[in-house]
Scaffold this active site. Structure first.
Site, PDB file in Angstrom:
ATOM      1  N   ASP A   1       3.608  -8.220   7.345  1.00 21.84           N
ATOM      2  CA  ASP A   1       3.096  -8.737   7.737  1.00 21.84           C
ATOM      3  C   ASP A   1       1.223  -9.782   7.305  1.00 21.84           C
ATOM      4  OD1 ASP A   1       1.155  -7.100   8.552  1.00 21.84           O
ATOM      5  OD2 ASP A   1       1.015  -6.646   9.972  1.00 21.84           O
ATOM      6  N   SER A   2       1.370  -9.495   5.651  1.00 23.32           N
ATOM      7  CA  SER A   2       0.489  -9.872   4.884  1.00 23.32           C
ATOM      8  C   SER A   2       0.965 -10.891   5.016  1.00 23.32           C
ATOM      9  CB  SER A   2       0.480  -9.428   3.414  1.00 23.32           C
ATOM     10  OG  SER A   2       1.655  -9.105   3.261  1.00 23.32           O
TER      11      SER A   2
ATOM     12  N   ASP B   1       8.732  -5.998   9.025  1.00 15.66           N
ATOM     13  CA  ASP B   1       7.291  -5.724   9.199  1.00 15.66           C
ATOM     14  C   ASP B   1       7.618  -6.032  11.128  1.00 15.66           C
ATOM     15  OD1 ASP B   1       5.173  -3.960   7.920  1.00 15.66           O
ATOM     16  OD2 ASP B   1       4.329  -5.300   7.243  1.00 15.66           O
TER      17      ASP B   1
ATOM     18  N   LYS C   1       9.200  -2.189   9.870  1.00 12.94           N
ATOM     19  CA  LYS C   1       8.489  -0.445   9.464  1.00 12.94           C
ATOM     20  C   LYS C   1       6.873  -0.816  10.521  1.00 12.94           C
ATOM     21  CE  LYS C   1       5.290  -2.010   5.976  1.00 12.94           C
ATOM     22  NZ  LYS C   1       3.865  -2.012   6.944  1.00 12.94           N
TER      23      LYS C   1
ATOM     24  N   GLU D   1       2.872   0.570  12.313  1.00 12.52           N
ATOM     25  CA  GLU D   1       1.643   0.704  11.169  1.00 12.52           C
ATOM     26  C   GLU D   1       1.535   2.236  11.988  1.00 12.52           C
ATOM     27  OE1 GLU D   1      -1.228  -1.551  10.193  1.00 12.52           O
ATOM     28  OE2 GLU D   1      -0.078  -2.958   8.724  1.00 12.52           O
TER      29      GLU D   1
ATOM     30  N   GLU E   1      -1.029   3.923   2.390  1.00  8.67           N
ATOM     31  CA  GLU E   1      -1.691   2.652   1.957  1.00  8.67           C
ATOM     32  C   GLU E   1      -3.349   2.862   2.142  1.00  8.67           C
ATOM     33  OE1 GLU E   1      -1.219  -1.124   3.125  1.00  8.67           O
ATOM     34  OE2 GLU E   1      -3.296  -2.129   2.246  1.00  8.67           O
TER      35      GLU E   1
END
Ligand code: KIV
Length: 279
Positions: free
Chosen positions: A49-50, A88, A118, A120, A187
């Protein structure tokens, strides 16, 4: 050749999960051309999602909708022939409501054709990860610095400096591994903590800004190739300066258009003569 050749049809867990082998290589891909370029060099690609910041110029990753992730995920999954594709889950699509998380994760799998999602989150997300894995959806975790909790570039700060922060992140790693994640992105954490997490966690630890101690590494492709240069984190190594190369090319093009050097005869269609047509 990536160690994860998809053609083997092994479950993601067996391809990226086992520790102790060659370091796992990951890069982000948001588009089909990038996916095709990196496919034979990486073990997995992440539709991260960057892309909110890198492609859409947003200030953070918090305003990306699921449909956008699915569109990019589908483009990448269709282009990748060998490597594992992880997509993501965007902010808001999974962390507050477990039923919503499950249906959104299923949508991502069904509509993109990717291999895993993925998410977070630390220990507080373990129940959602476990429920998603129980549904047959492979999950990659993401702990340490969690970009979805960051509102501006200034807040991208390394983690794990105090004993309490170390304990919390170690606990997050254990909880997400226990919940069934096949691998965990860690990260922006200090090296000693990254080493401890990697030694103590039974699943593969993929580092980004987490030192060489991890089982594998991931970087944002546009960061390491110099295409995205709004800011550069300490952990990014530039392997190329494609942004600068692009500017040089664009300046040359502009100059040639203005001086009528482009298009030259070799880039120009000519009327075919009868003889040429017959050939
Ligand atoms: O969104 C992303 O690109 C990521 C990587 C930085 C791991 O989550």
């Amino acid at each position: 050749m990536p160690r994860t050749a998809k053609k083997s049809h092994l479950p993601v867990k067996e391809l990226l999960g086992p520790k102790g082998g060659m370091p796992i290589v990951g890069l982000t891909a948001y588009t089909a051309p990038t996916a095709r370029r990196i496919d034979s060099h990486v073990d997995f690609m992440l539709v991260g999602d960057s892309l909110a910041m890198v492609i859409y110029g947003m200030e953070n990753t918090r305003n990306l909708d699921l449909d956008t992730m699915i569109r990019h995920g589908r483009a990448v999954a269709q282009a990748a022939e060998q490597s594992i594709v992880v997509v993501d889950m965007p902010f808001g699509a999974y962390e507050h409501n477990r039923d919503k998380a499950l249906s959104n994760a299923q949508r991502v799998m069904d509509e993109t054709g990717c291999d895993a999602v993925k998410m977070e989150g630390g220990a507080e997300l373990a129940g959602t990860v476990a429920a998603t894995v129980a549904k047959g959806i492979p999950v990659m975790g993401h702990i340490g610095l969690m970009p979805q909790r960051v509102r501006s570039a200034k807040q991208f700060k390394s983690k794990g400096h105090s004993p309490s922060a170390r304990r919390r992140i170690l606990n997050d790693a254990a909880a997400i591994a226990e919940a069934g994640a096949f691998a965990i992105v860690v990260e922006g954490v200090v090296e000693t903590l990254a080493r401890e997490i990697t030694e103590q966690t039974p699943v593969s630890i993929i580092g980004i800004g987490a030192s060489v101690a991890c089982d594998g590494q991931i970087l944002v492709t546009e960061d390491m190739t110099g295409i995205f240069d709004s800011f550069k984190a300490k952990f990014v190594k530039r392997y190329a300066e494609l942004g600068q190369a692009m500017e040089v090319a664009v300046a040359e093009y502009a100059e040639e258009v203005r001086t009528r050097q482009f298009p030259s005869p070799e880039h120009t269609y000519k009327t075919r003569t009868k003889k040429a047509v017959q050939k």
